[in-house]
Design an enzyme around this catalytic site. Structure first.
Site, PDB file in Angstrom:
ATOM      1  CE1 TYR A 126       2.738  -6.737   5.818  1.00  0.00           C
ATOM      2  CE2 TYR A 126       3.263  -4.866   7.207  1.00  0.00           C
ATOM      3  CZ  TYR A 126       3.524  -6.149   6.790  1.00  0.00           C
ATOM      4  OH  TYR A 126       4.570  -6.840   7.346  1.00  0.00           O
ATOM      5  NE  ARG A 140      10.567  -4.882  11.112  1.00  0.00           N
ATOM      6  CZ  ARG A 140       9.804  -5.063  10.015  1.00  0.00           C
ATOM      7  NH1 ARG A 140      10.338  -5.075   8.832  1.00  0.00           N
ATOM      8  NH2 ARG A 140       8.504  -5.219  10.130  1.00  0.00           N
ATOM      9  CD  GLU A 197       1.310 -11.032   0.254  1.00  0.00           C
ATOM     10  OE1 GLU A 197       0.681 -10.067  -0.214  1.00  0.00           O
ATOM     11  OE2 GLU A 197       2.355 -10.913   0.941  1.00  0.00           O
ATOM     12  CG  ASP A 231      -0.329  -9.132  -3.709  1.00  0.00           C
ATOM     13  OD1 ASP A 231      -0.118  -8.845  -4.897  1.00  0.00           O
ATOM     14  OD2 ASP A 231       0.268  -8.595  -2.756  1.00  0.00           O
ATOM     15  CE1 TYR A 242      11.299  -4.517   4.074  1.00  0.00           C
ATOM     16  CE2 TYR A 242      13.053  -5.993   3.373  1.00  0.00           C
ATOM     17  CZ  TYR A 242      12.346  -5.347   4.384  1.00  0.00           C
ATOM     18  OH  TYR A 242      12.697  -5.548   5.685  1.00  0.00           O
ATOM     19  CB  THR A 348      -1.377 -11.504   3.814  1.00  0.00           C
ATOM     20  OG1 THR A 348      -0.620 -11.142   2.668  1.00  0.00           O
ATOM     21  CG2 THR A 348      -1.471 -13.017   3.906  1.00  0.00           C
ATOM     22  CD  GLU A 362       1.640 -14.935   7.468  1.00  0.00           C
ATOM     23  OE1 GLU A 362       1.125 -14.728   6.349  1.00  0.00           O
ATOM     24  OE2 GLU A 362       1.101 -14.614   8.541  1.00  0.00           O
TER      25      GLU A 362
HETATM   26 CA    CA Z   1      -0.269  -8.184  -0.548  1.00  0.00          CA
END
Ligand code: CA
Length: 417
Positions: A126, A140, A197, A231, A242, A348, A362
């Site tokens: 990530y 968030r 991704e 991905d 998650y 990504t 995004e």
């Molecule tokens: Ca990924």
């Protein structure tokens, strides 16, 4: 440097003599074996080895249906084989040698490409800061976008090796548990927020023994090469499942890689540094030399029944905050053993602007700003029949190191009663 094979010198060719990426191919139903892409051909390494025209330091490695036996021979053998292949394929004026090598070339249009290595394990990171910031902002808010550990740790999770497929393999839209934020209870059904991704995959060529961490420099030498990696992600399944352990079914159904492994040696001229550190890294993550690469990337989408591809995004691997070598060193820091055939997803890769983002989540900002395609259709997430193609290359002086297409098409979900 030019090749005696004219197609390898053509402008825009992904596979000039400077590249020599490794893959696995078959022809006319024969068993898959290892080859190298050059121009519009594949060089049959298994046949070359059988005829003792290349030497790999022991028993046959290229008759195998995967690159693992070759990768396990280690970096010195990789370099020796690359030097020999360069010698066979460059335009040296040695016409006898040319004639010999020519006998081992097969048109790419006549072969089927297979997964180039058996994926031992797949870890997904990530490491794109803009992507982490964008996703964190949506989930968030901007003030808590980056988790407090992000600038200190290359964050990752253990993904599924069993669903990594080679470019051209279509897959079904996943089913899963879905729960809208305002719903009382989850339902089960096809994902409605299927995404891509855009990532690079690092291919581990040699492992480390359990309990033996490696340095960033040692990790770099363990990496055999790189592939493009999509991905595929089901955002609605992911959003519900998650917390607290991270992605699970939302990313377990398919990961697509490009068919040719571009070697670290071919990418050597394109090394570049990671961005300036915003917080000092702990010493075990320090990079002794530049470990990222300048690789231009793009995402294309072709809707069902359309021949018109829309380029949705263009970005560059050099924007990543952590390199694959740092990720690999971090992976071993607990004593975790890595093996030949381990695959590390970069995370990504998103640039600073919507036309350089690496996911539809995004680009459409969670579905709030759908993208309009050239044929007038709009997309927030993928529809059945959509074909997505990732492309990438490093631009040299008069040549390019290309990866070949990384393509997959979304098939309808499998209905379960
Ligand atoms: Ca990924």
């Amino acid at each position: 440097m030019k090749s005696w094979l004219s197609s390898a010198n053509a402008t825009g060719c992904d596979f000039p003599v400077q590249n020599l990426p490794f893959g696995v191919f078959s022809q006319d139903g024969e068993d898959p074996r290892c080859g190298v892409a050059i121009g519009d051909r594949v060089l049959d390494l298994a046949a070359l080895e059988r005829d003792r025209l290349i030497e790999t330091g022991g028993t046959s490695v290229f008759e195998a249906d995967a690159l693992k036996p070759f990768m396990e021979r280690g970096p010195d053998v990789w370099e020796r084989v690359r030097a020999r292949l360069t010698n066979l394929l460059r335009d040296s004026g040695d016409t006898a040698l040319q004639k010999t090598a020519d006998r081992y070339l097969i048109p790419l249009t006549d072969v089927t490409l297979h997964l180039p290595f058996k994926v031992s394990e797949y870890t997904d990171f990530y490491a794109g800061k803009q992507h982490a910031f964008n996703v964190g902002t949506m989930f968030r808010g901007p003030e808590n976008a980056l988790p407090p550990n992000w600038l200190h740790i290359p964050i990752g999770y253990n993904g599924r090796a069993s669903s990594v497929v080679v470019s051209g393999t279509d897959f079904h839209r996943p089913n899963g548990q879905l729960k809208a934020p305002d719903a009382d209870a989850p339902t089960f059904g096809p994902s409605r927020r299927l995404d891509i991704e855009l990532e690079m995959g690092a291919v581990v060529g040699t492992g480390n023994p359990m309990g033996t961490p490696v340095t960033v420099a040692e990790a770099d030498r363990m990496i055999f090469g790189y592939v493009l990696l999509n991905d595929w992600s089901a955002r609605d399944i992911q959003a519900w499942e998650y917390q607290p352990l991270g992605p699970f079914q939302g990313k377990a159904f398919c990961t697509t890689i490009s068919p040719w492994v571009v070697t670290r040696a071919a990418l050597e001229p394109f090394r570049t540094t990671t961005p300036e550190r915003e917080k000092p890294l702990l010493p075990y993550l320090a990079e002794p030399t530049p470990m990222l690469y300048d690789i231009a990337l793009e995402v294309g989408l072709t809707p069902a029944d359309s021949n018109e591809e829309a380029v949705l995004s263009r970005t560059n691997y050099s924007s990543m905050y952590y390199s694959a070598a740092q990720q690999l060193a971090h992976h071993t820091s607990s004593g975790c053993p890595m093996r030949a055939g381990d695959l590390l997803g970069s995370g990504t890769i998103s640039g600073d602007t919507p036309d350089s983002y690496g996911s539809l989540l995004e680009m459409s900002w969670g579905g709030k700003t759908p993208i309009t395609l050239p044929n007038g259709e709009t997309r927030s997430f993928l529809e059945d029949g959509d074909r997505v193609t990732l492309r990438g290359h490093a631009a040299g002086d008069g040549y390019r190191i290309g990866f070949g297409d990384c393509t997959g098409t979304v098939l309808p979900a499998i209905k379960k009663d």
